[in-house]
Design an enzyme around this catalytic site. Structure first.
Site, mmCIF file in Angstrom:
data_model
loop_
_atom_site.group_PDB
_atom_site.id
_atom_site.type_symbol
_atom_site.label_atom_id
_atom_site.label_comp_id
_atom_site.label_asym_id
_atom_site.label_seq_id
_atom_site.Cartn_x
_atom_site.Cartn_y
_atom_site.Cartn_z
ATOM 1 N N HIS A 119 -22.798 14.925 20.044
ATOM 2 C CA HIS A 119 -23.051 15.858 21.396
ATOM 3 C C HIS A 119 -22.934 17.454 21.238
ATOM 4 C CE1 HIS A 119 -22.486 11.566 22.670
ATOM 5 N NE2 HIS A 119 -23.427 11.649 23.637
ATOM 6 N N ASP A 221 7.157 0.674 -13.561
ATOM 7 C CA ASP A 221 6.788 -0.547 -14.225
ATOM 8 C C ASP A 221 6.404 -0.077 -15.394
ATOM 9 O OD1 ASP A 221 5.966 -2.738 -15.540
ATOM 10 O OD2 ASP A 221 4.349 -3.339 -14.000
ATOM 11 N N HIS A 224 4.843 -3.015 -18.601
ATOM 12 C CA HIS A 224 3.512 -3.429 -18.997
ATOM 13 C C HIS A 224 2.820 -2.403 -20.143
ATOM 14 C CE1 HIS A 224 2.512 0.288 -16.812
ATOM 15 N NE2 HIS A 224 0.995 0.021 -16.740
ATOM 16 N N HIS A 229 -1.382 -1.369 -22.427
ATOM 17 C CA HIS A 229 -1.909 -0.044 -22.880
ATOM 18 C C HIS A 229 -1.672 0.024 -24.480
ATOM 19 C CE1 HIS A 229 -2.538 0.826 -18.926
ATOM 20 N NE2 HIS A 229 -1.256 1.348 -18.590
ATOM 21 N N ASP A 372 -5.168 -0.650 -16.120
ATOM 22 C CA ASP A 372 -4.447 -0.711 -14.934
ATOM 23 C C ASP A 372 -5.475 -1.388 -13.953
ATOM 24 O OD1 ASP A 372 -2.329 -0.164 -15.933
ATOM 25 O OD2 ASP A 372 -2.554 2.057 -15.344
#
Length: 464
Positions: A119, A221, A224, A229, A372
């Site tokens: 508007h 973490d 991992h 990786h 990931d």
């Protein structure tokens, strides 16, 4: 000794009846899978966490001049972050108070005004209503423009270039919210005279995951990394595997849910960039400057294998230089906004090398990011199964390794492979989800630092 939660904590808001103490026991080391999937829990997170904590909305380098703006989200509330004419920062909800249309559809830019395309209601860069299309259709007394601007947030704060905002007028100061964690945050924000900046634009992508899966991964973490990786790290380093973890010189530290896991080798993350020119600059130029500015300990922390999160949804990798937010889009979808953070005074060729390395490792098609993203997606969607969702997840690694370290601030645990910071992240989550107000939220920074005089604090805390 860790504080045990009160038994039977139940919060009822908006029709949700959630027994929070049935969802986790962090002294025993477990969390219910429902935390990562349940729609009612997610909706309460929007109310109990995202509607009242301090949230990162922009870096000052993104809006250096009056009229500069970016758009982002606080929870699922869209906001505009704009540099005002007096150089202050305004943050207001990106929704027209006339019919609710989204006002600004751009990711960023420079503007003198924001105009709703429904508007034609026009707002200045502070969100104030200045005029409307065909204003003559309004009779005298129909509207008081001063009362119909875009809704501002309750507070805006800046910490060394990072702009935060909160919807809650009762929230603590930004300095208190970040607290002792600022000692670690300064490793990326204040390691050199010129401070930091975000370069290379914004990378945006979606991952079908719960926002907490990524936030808790970055908060602690390391477990991992060598497994998930392995191939990516070898690709970036020419075949070099992750170094073995030295438990005596690796740590987790948490302060009110903010956390960093780290070693003291000073080189691990820098090497993962795979850029010899950057490694040489960090080791020969930046780290000596950092040692003079922040002390030897923090110059050892920077560049080591490390990851960090500021509660609830800001994460970064010091040394690798990726900096990102996890914007929730429902219990099973998250928008990632990622940048490259560098020191403003770095040479342009070093900034360019770091930017390319971040894109290669932690961009949407980055070697580490793809590893990931796949894990986080499946860690979320497996909970769709009704029986699966009733189960628990193990968070007990390193539960007895708390260490009253003489120099490191925060709640410190030894060992880089541990769930220590993740437990503290979920403990803060529980605190906020069960608290009626900020007065009910406990202080979970290091007991060792509570009540100390400034002169007794570790090097670097005296300036806070």
């Amino acid at each position: 000794m860790e504080t045990r939660m009160n038994v039977g904590t139940k919060i009822e808001h908006g029709g949700a009846h959630i027994e929070y103490d049935s969802l986790m026991n962090l002294d025993e080391g477990w969390v219910s899978r429902k935390v990562f999937y349940d729609r009612d829990i997610y909706e309460e997170e929007m109310r109990q966490i995202f509607a009242r904590v301090w949230l990162f909305v922009a870096h000052e380098s993104q809006i250096p001049n009056p009229g500069d703006f970016v758009t982002t989200y606080m929870g699922e509330d869209g906001v505009i972050v704009a540099r005002q004419r007096d150089k202050s920062v305004g943050v207001f909800i990106n929704s027209c108070p006339h019919r609710g249309n989204k006002v600004c559809h751009a990711d960023g830019g420079n503007a003198r005004r924001f105009v709703c395309n429904y508007h034609g209601w026009a707002f200045d860069i502070g969100g104030n209503l200045m005029g409307m299309n065909a204003e003559e259709v309004y009779d005298p007394g129909d509207i008081d423009k001063s009362e119909w601007g875009m809704q501002p947030v309750a507070k805006v704060g800046v910490y060394k270039g990072l702009i935060f905002a909160t919807f809650d007028p009762g929230a603590p100061s930004l300095e208190d919210y970040l607290g002792d964690y600022r000692w670690y945050l300064d490793c990326i924000l204040d390691s050199d005279e010129g401070g930091s900046e975000l370069v290379g634009g914004t990378m945006k992508f979606m991952i079908p995951m719960n926002w907490k899966v990524a936030a808790e991964n970055f908060v602690g973490d390391a477990y991992h990394a060598a497994w998930t990786h392995d191939s990516a790290s070898k690709a970036m380093t020419g075949g070099m595997a992750f170094p073995p973890i030295d438990f005596e010189n690796t740590f987790h530290s948490s302060a009110n849910g903010h956390g960093l896991e780290f070693g003291l080798d000073g080189i691990g993350d820098i090497a993962l960039l795979g850029r010899p020119k950057v490694t040489e600059y960090f080791m020969d130029v930046l780290k000596p400057r950092m040692e003079k500015r922040l002390g030897a300990l923090r110059s050892q922390i920077f560049g080591s294998i490390a990851s960090a999160s500021v509660f609830p949804n800001l994460s970064y990798l010091p040394g690798i230089s990726t900096f990102r937010t996890w914007l929730p889009k429902g219990p099973t979808m998250t928008e990632v906004r990622s940048w490259t953070i560098v020191n403003r005074d770095m040479p342009d060729d070093i900034k360019d090398e770091i930017t390319k390395a971040v894109m290669q490792t932690f961009g949407p098609s980055g070697t580490f990011e793809m590893d990931d993203g796949e894990n986080w997606e499946h860690s979320t969607i497996t909970n769709k199964g009704y029986v699966t969702r009733q189960g628990r997840l193990h968070y007990g690694c390193g539960i007895s390794r708390k260490d009253d370290h003489a120099e490191l601030p925060g709640i410190v645990h030894r060992g880089q492979f541990a769930d220590s910071n993740q437990r503290e992240f979920h403990r803060r989550w529980h605190d906020l989800m069960t608290a009626e107000s900020w007065d009910d939220v406990p202080d979970r920074r290091s007991n060792r630092l509570k009540g100390r005089e400034t002169r007794d604090l570790p090097q670097g805390l005296k300036s806070l």
